[in-house]
Write an enzyme that holds these catalytic residues in place. Sequence first.
Site, PDB file in Angstrom:
ATOM      1  N   ASP A 142      13.103 -13.572 -23.472  1.00  0.00           N
ATOM      2  CA  ASP A 142      12.421 -14.845 -23.725  1.00  0.00           C
ATOM      3  C   ASP A 142      13.306 -15.968 -23.206  1.00  0.00           C
ATOM      4  O   ASP A 142      14.410 -16.181 -23.709  1.00  0.00           O
ATOM      5  CB  ASP A 142      12.182 -15.001 -25.229  1.00  0.00           C
ATOM      6  N   GLU A 165       9.588 -13.802 -20.203  1.00  0.00           N
ATOM      7  CA  GLU A 165       8.708 -14.714 -20.959  1.00  0.00           C
ATOM      8  C   GLU A 165       9.124 -16.163 -20.790  1.00  0.00           C
ATOM      9  O   GLU A 165      10.302 -16.501 -20.876  1.00  0.00           O
ATOM     10  CB  GLU A 165       8.752 -14.325 -22.450  1.00  0.00           C
ATOM     11  N   GLU A 225       3.149 -20.040 -25.133  1.00  0.00           N
ATOM     12  CA  GLU A 225       3.346 -20.493 -26.519  1.00  0.00           C
ATOM     13  C   GLU A 225       3.359 -22.019 -26.620  1.00  0.00           C
ATOM     14  O   GLU A 225       3.056 -22.547 -27.693  1.00  0.00           O
ATOM     15  CB  GLU A 225       4.596 -19.870 -27.144  1.00  0.00           C
ATOM     16  N   ASP A 279       0.101 -19.738 -29.357  1.00  0.00           N
ATOM     17  CA  ASP A 279       0.457 -19.755 -30.774  1.00  0.00           C
ATOM     18  C   ASP A 279      -0.749 -20.332 -31.514  1.00  0.00           C
ATOM     19  O   ASP A 279      -1.151 -21.475 -31.250  1.00  0.00           O
ATOM     20  CB  ASP A 279       1.699 -20.612 -31.014  1.00  0.00           C
ATOM     21  N   HIS A 327       1.773 -15.689 -29.858  1.00  0.00           N
ATOM     22  CA  HIS A 327       3.151 -15.968 -30.249  1.00  0.00           C
ATOM     23  C   HIS A 327       3.232 -16.041 -31.773  1.00  0.00           C
ATOM     24  O   HIS A 327       2.456 -16.765 -32.407  1.00  0.00           O
ATOM     25  CB  HIS A 327       3.552 -17.322 -29.642  1.00  0.00           C
ATOM     26  N   GLU A 384       3.317  -9.682 -32.131  1.00  0.00           N
ATOM     27  CA  GLU A 384       4.730 -10.054 -32.196  1.00  0.00           C
ATOM     28  C   GLU A 384       5.172 -10.199 -33.646  1.00  0.00           C
ATOM     29  O   GLU A 384       4.432 -10.732 -34.479  1.00  0.00           O
ATOM     30  CB  GLU A 384       4.965 -11.389 -31.473  1.00  0.00           C
TER      31      GLU A 384
END
Length: 395
Positions: free
Chosen positions: A214, A241, A269, A292, A319, A339
């Site tokens: 990430d 990511e 996200e 998200d 996310h 996740e």
Amino acid sequence: MSMPTIRHVRAFTVRGGGADYHDQAAGHWIDDHIATPMSKYPEYRESRQSFGLNVLGTLVVEIEASDGTVGFSVTTGGEIGCWIVEKHLARFLEGAKVTDIEKLWDQMYNATLFYGRKGIVLNTISGVDLALWDLLAKVRKEPVHALLGGPVRDELSFYATGARPDLAKEMGFIGGKMPLHHSPAEREAGLRKNLDMLADMRSKVGDDFWLMLDCWMSLDVEYATRLATAARNESGLKWIEEALPPDDYWGYAELRRNVPRGMLVTTGEHEATRWGFRLLLEMECCDILQPDVGWCGGITELIKISSMADARGKLMVPHGSSVYSYHFVITRHNSPFAEFLMMSPKADEVVPMFNPQLLDEPVPVNGRMKASALDAPGFGVRLNPDIGLHRPYPR
Ligand SMILES: [Mg+2]
């Protein structure tokens, strides 16, 4: 069946972890020299809190219906979010039917267009939207996933995000995603350290365990391409990511063309609304969309984003966001896993993601969660009465 109306809306803020999961005490892995777009400034390189990542705090939205039922949600938004809810959005909500979710989303979005569209305003609209879904599902005495079409599988499986994929593997997760520590500002030595950390983790987890990186918007196309290529060749990296700032759609498209065949580019996200995700899809920016649900516009908008991804054969793996994601993911074929953010300070044990704000928050066991863990009405969680809510703009 006569549906209740919305009697009152209240917005609170609270500090200390929870939905603003970056708001942690010192020594937490989530604030340990993580590469960011601010890493070019040495004074802001060691800690994301140093440049204000935790300034917002959590926004709690409570919506009370005429029959006394209360729906609520938590997201990132703090005092600014409270202001938007109480001073602006409440006018649309109070008096509306609890079934008016689609209309209310449209009113909230269009009424805030002149100062909104993304960021804190969409976080806030998301928070209201999640509270509306919680309320309607509680009125109907059903879990939110039942309102979304019902589960398409018996359980969720999870990958873990945190500093210790090796421990995540032992805990039964299907993969581990680590934060990148060194930004391009740390030059070749930093790139080598990033690759060495990954290689070290690969040696610990064996060949078959998913490993992901990430990059939290910290890279440029050239660096991301070099990192991705070397990480794929040396350590079998599964995906890279959020390598670039979210407005650089052109850079993402180029990165996706550049990375080794079979490697995935993921992002989203910090993207919002159907229009933002339409750009990511039409410009071929990534392989997995990662909205998200507490930031992108809520469940109402996630339905649209997910459907656009599905029609293009793309996965949508939200996310973080705990129960607000789980109730959606369990209902969609193109969300095959979820996740889990490891919120213990050393990423060495499973704790509830939004601890301490929610009660009854389910967590994965052996990396999995039975659909039956999501069967309580609404999102199936309660607001912890002991967290010290503050209502800055009471009406
Ligand atoms: Mg991320």
